[in-house]
Design a protein around this motif. Structure first.
Motif, short mmCIF file in Angstrom:
data_model
loop_
_atom_site.label_atom_id
_atom_site.label_comp_id
_atom_site.label_asym_id
_atom_site.label_seq_id
_atom_site.Cartn_x
_atom_site.Cartn_y
_atom_site.Cartn_z
N GLU A 7 0.79 -1.26 0.08
CA GLU A 7 0.28 -0.12 0.17
C GLU A 7 1.13 1.46 0.24
OE1 GLU A 7 -2.92 -0.02 3.27
OE2 GLU A 7 -3.16 -2.29 2.83
N ILE A 8 0.30 2.09 -0.72
CA ILE A 8 1.24 3.32 -0.75
C ILE A 8 1.75 4.18 0.59
CG2 ILE A 8 -0.59 4.69 -0.82
CD1 ILE A 8 2.83 5.41 -2.86
N GLU A 9 0.41 3.81 1.94
CA GLU A 9 1.17 4.31 2.72
C GLU A 9 1.95 3.90 3.82
OE1 GLU A 9 -2.34 4.42 5.00
OE2 GLU A 9 -2.08 1.87 6.13
N ASP A 10 1.95 2.46 3.39
CA ASP A 10 3.72 1.62 3.60
C ASP A 10 5.15 2.21 2.99
OD1 ASP A 10 2.08 0.57 5.99
OD2 ASP A 10 1.26 -1.17 4.39
N MET A 11 4.93 3.03 2.05
CA MET A 11 6.00 3.59 1.50
C MET A 11 6.00 4.61 2.09
SD MET A 11 5.47 1.79 -2.93
CE MET A 11 7.17 2.47 -2.98
N GLU A 12 7.98 4.76 1.68
CA GLU A 12 8.16 6.34 2.57
C GLU A 12 8.17 7.07 1.22
OE1 GLU A 12 10.83 5.58 6.20
OE2 GLU A 12 11.13 3.96 4.54
N TRP A 13 8.11 8.42 1.48
CA TRP A 13 8.76 9.38 0.65
C TRP A 13 10.25 9.66 0.33
CZ3 TRP A 13 7.38 11.48 -3.73
CH2 TRP A 13 7.81 12.78 -4.61
N PHE A 29 16.27 -0.08 -2.91
CA PHE A 29 14.27 -0.06 -3.08
C PHE A 29 13.85 0.04 -4.50
CE2 PHE A 29 17.31 2.40 1.01
CZ PHE A 29 15.88 1.92 1.91
N PHE A 30 12.84 -0.82 -3.77
CA PHE A 30 11.94 -0.25 -4.94
C PHE A 30 11.49 1.41 -4.73
CE2 PHE A 30 10.44 -4.89 -3.21
CZ PHE A 30 10.88 -5.55 -3.79
N GLN A 31 11.42 1.91 -6.09
CA GLN A 31 11.08 3.36 -6.23
C GLN A 31 9.39 3.36 -6.88
OE1 GLN A 31 14.77 4.79 -7.46
NE2 GLN A 31 15.91 4.02 -5.87
N ILE A 32 8.90 4.27 -7.35
CA ILE A 32 7.63 4.92 -7.62
C ILE A 32 8.13 6.08 -7.87
CG2 ILE A 32 6.14 4.05 -6.38
CD1 ILE A 32 4.47 3.06 -9.31
N THR A 33 7.86 7.11 -8.45
CA THR A 33 7.38 8.60 -8.49
C THR A 33 6.95 8.48 -8.35
OG1 THR A 33 6.90 8.86 -10.61
CG2 THR A 33 9.37 9.38 -10.25
N LYS A 34 5.73 10.14 -7.98
CA LYS A 34 4.83 10.96 -7.97
C LYS A 34 3.98 10.84 -9.30
CE LYS A 34 3.88 13.51 -3.76
NZ LYS A 34 4.44 14.59 -3.42
N VAL A 55 1.80 -0.95 -6.23
CA VAL A 55 1.51 -0.39 -5.20
C VAL A 55 0.25 -0.32 -5.55
CG1 VAL A 55 2.84 1.54 -4.49
CG2 VAL A 55 4.10 0.47 -6.04
N VAL A 56 0.33 -0.55 -4.54
CA VAL A 56 -1.48 -0.33 -4.12
C VAL A 56 -2.22 0.63 -3.12
CG1 VAL A 56 -3.40 -1.23 -3.14
CG2 VAL A 56 -2.07 -2.37 -3.33
N TYR A 57 -2.56 1.78 -4.52
CA TYR A 57 -3.26 3.55 -4.02
C TYR A 57 -4.52 3.50 -4.67
CZ TYR A 57 -1.11 4.89 -8.46
OH TYR A 57 -0.73 4.79 -9.68
#
Ligand SMILES: [Zn+2]
Lengths: 85, 437
Positions: A7-13, A29-34, A55-57
């Motif tokens: 879940e997106i809330e478990d990922m860190e910015w 780290f796995f990474q995904i941009t906005k 990513v679940v969002y």
């Protein structure tokens, strides 16, 4: 095959990478941009190996984010930016 | 406790190898490269503080505890996990200077934080604190080990650092958890807990005498004095998460537990290895080809399985990374040949493979230990030649033949290898290649 659903809330910015991150078992780290999220991309990749996570969002959250520039509401509340010396 | 202060040999009698992911400097090779074969390390600076009594390997950093209670760290330091007063990586082992005045007896490395326990029961933490995993009452990161004041009036025995949480065991039997609790890994509440930044008592272990704790990923485990295993946190093999410690098989007698991100290894009093979970992603092992030891009556819980391919070989040490494992067998000879039976194919099987450490340790009296970080592995050999020479000089040769140790890495990703070709090259294949020697 996706390594995990996160879940997106478990990922860190990560301010430096300008991406949401999540630990990869290889040590990187796995990474995904906005931008990716606004486009509806749901795969976060690790730059050091071929593993990826789903990513679940809610895409709408990030589209609204773009329109109203209310970025802070959408970042995980409990997490501080990773500080880099 | 771990293996702290176990070996008092001369540093010269100690050899250290590392292999696997190395792009953060975690292998101690002085390079930012992955290594597919065990690399014999030269660490003169570290040896000046005595031999290494134990290692702790985290997400991408490592902690060495020496026989005189000194601590050295290296690898990724970007959230302060090395305790070097800066948030930078270190290619070489460097002393944690702020702990110089303490005799450290126990260390643990999480994904991005570290814990240190002193001889007099003080606890120090440093690194990433964004989930409260440092137990300091806030969500800040620390680049220098900070004393955890919550335990100022207690004697801390052990700390176990997971991905985003920590467990602490006090002298006596109390276990505490702090940090992220989203998967139940703190064991502190029936309700879902997002995170806590101060230690809270883990429920359900109050009347149990716990002798060791472990944490990795979102998993937690404890072993009691009578060898019972308790697990909580993220469920194994797709089982439901457990908010409280669950007793696994009351008939089991465990001496050690090693947790990964989706599997766990148990060492029993009979020197047998059992595996928890492991097929969550279909890759770690094929449960259908493993012999299920026993199913719990509650079918929602993960089962314990024998590790295929060991065929009754006695195991003396176990370690688990995120998605790989390593173990040390006490077998004198034949293991290499035996382990090669399953080589050359990428079927959905998990078969322990023998890693050759060069120079060869066969026919040499030695004690070998292994430690796994998320994507890397360390092996340390301590020669015992001198000891046996002094005890029984005539018998030395015979004893050497009878007791030698080989290091076997359980290659956990045979199926994943075929699914993720790039991963082979980067990390897992390194271990596999090492095994083919
Ligand atoms: Zn990776």
């Amino acid at each position: 095959m996706s390594y995990d659903n996160v879940e997106i809330e478990d990922m860190e910015w990560n301010e430096e990478l300008q991406a949401f991150t999540y630990p990869c078992p290889c040590g990187d780290f796995f990474q995904i941009t906005k931008d990716d999220l606004q486009l509806g991309e749901e795969i976060a990749r690790c730059p050091s190996c071929s593993l990826y996570i789903t990513v679940v969002y809610n895409q709408e959250d990030f589209l609204r984010d773009k329109d109203k520039s209310k970025k802070k509401d959408l970042e995980p509340a409990k997490q501080l930016p990773i500080s880099v010396a | 406790m771990e293996e702290a202060k176990r070996d008092e040999e001369e540093p010269k009698q100690q050899q250290i190898w590392s292999w696997g992911a190395g792009t953060e400097g975690q292998l101690g090779t002085g390079k930012l490269e992955d290594e597919y074969l065990p690399q014999l390390l030269h660490l003169p600076f570290l040896y000046s503080a005595g031999s290494i009594s134990t290692l702790a390997c985290g997400g991408a950093h490592a902690i060495a505890l020496t026989s005189v209670g000194k601590v050295f760290t290296w690898g990724r330091g970007t959230t302060g996990q090395l305790g070097h007063r800066e948030m930078l990586n270190s290619l070489h082992p460097k002393p944690v200077s702020s702990l110089q005045s303490y005799v450290i007896t126990h260390v643990s490395a999480g994904w991005s934080h570290s814990g240190f326990v002193s001889e007099i029961g003080l606890l120090f933490t440093c690194g990433d604190g964004s989930f409260g995993q440092l137990g300091l009452g806030d969500y800040r990161s620390q680049s220098t080990p900070v004393k955890v004041d919550y335990f100022a009036n207690n004697f801390v025995n052990q700390i176990a650092c997971g991905m985003r949480h920590s467990l602490v065991m006090l002298k006596g039997n109390q276990v505490y958890g702090f940090g992220s609790g989203k998967r139940g890994q703190l064991g502190i509440s029936r309700d879902k807990i997002k995170s806590v930044n101060l230690p809270q008592v883990t429920c359900g272990l109050e009347d149990v005498q716990i002798v060791s704790i472990s944490a990795n990923g979102d998993h937690s485990a404890a072993i009691s004095a009578d060898g019972h295993l308790y697990t909580w946190g993220r469920g194994f093999a797709g089982a439901a998460d457990a908010n409280f410690p669950q007793l696994s098989l009351s008939s089991l007698r465990c001496t050690k537990a090693a947790l990964g991100w989706n599997h766990g290894l148990l060492l029993t009093g009979d020197e047998e290895v059992l595996m928890l979970g492991g097929n969550y992603h279909g890759g770690l092992c094929d449960l259908e080809k493993m012999s299920a030891v026993k199913h719990r009556s509650d079918s929602s819980r993960a089962t314990l399985n024998e590790v295929i391919g060991l065929d009754g070989v006695k195991v003396v040490k176990i370690a688990a990374g995120a998605e790989h494992s390593a173990l040390v067998t006490g077998r004198t000879w034949g293991w290499g040949e035996h382990g090669q039976l399953g080589l050359g194919n990428t079927n959905d099987q998990t078969i322990p493979q023998t890693v050759s450490l060069s120079p060869d340790i066969q026919n040499k009296e030695a004690s070998l230990n292994v430690y796994c970080g998320s994507g890397f592995t360390f092996a340390i050999r301590c020669s015992r030649e001198q000891i046996y020479e002094s005890i029984n000089p005539e018998n030395r040769t015979m004893k050497s033949r009878n007791v030698s140790y080989k290091c076997s890495a359980v290659v956990s990703h045979v199926k994943l290898l075929s699914l993720f070709p790039h991963l082979q090259r980067n990390v897992w294949f390194g271990i596999l290649k090492a095994s083919y020697q």
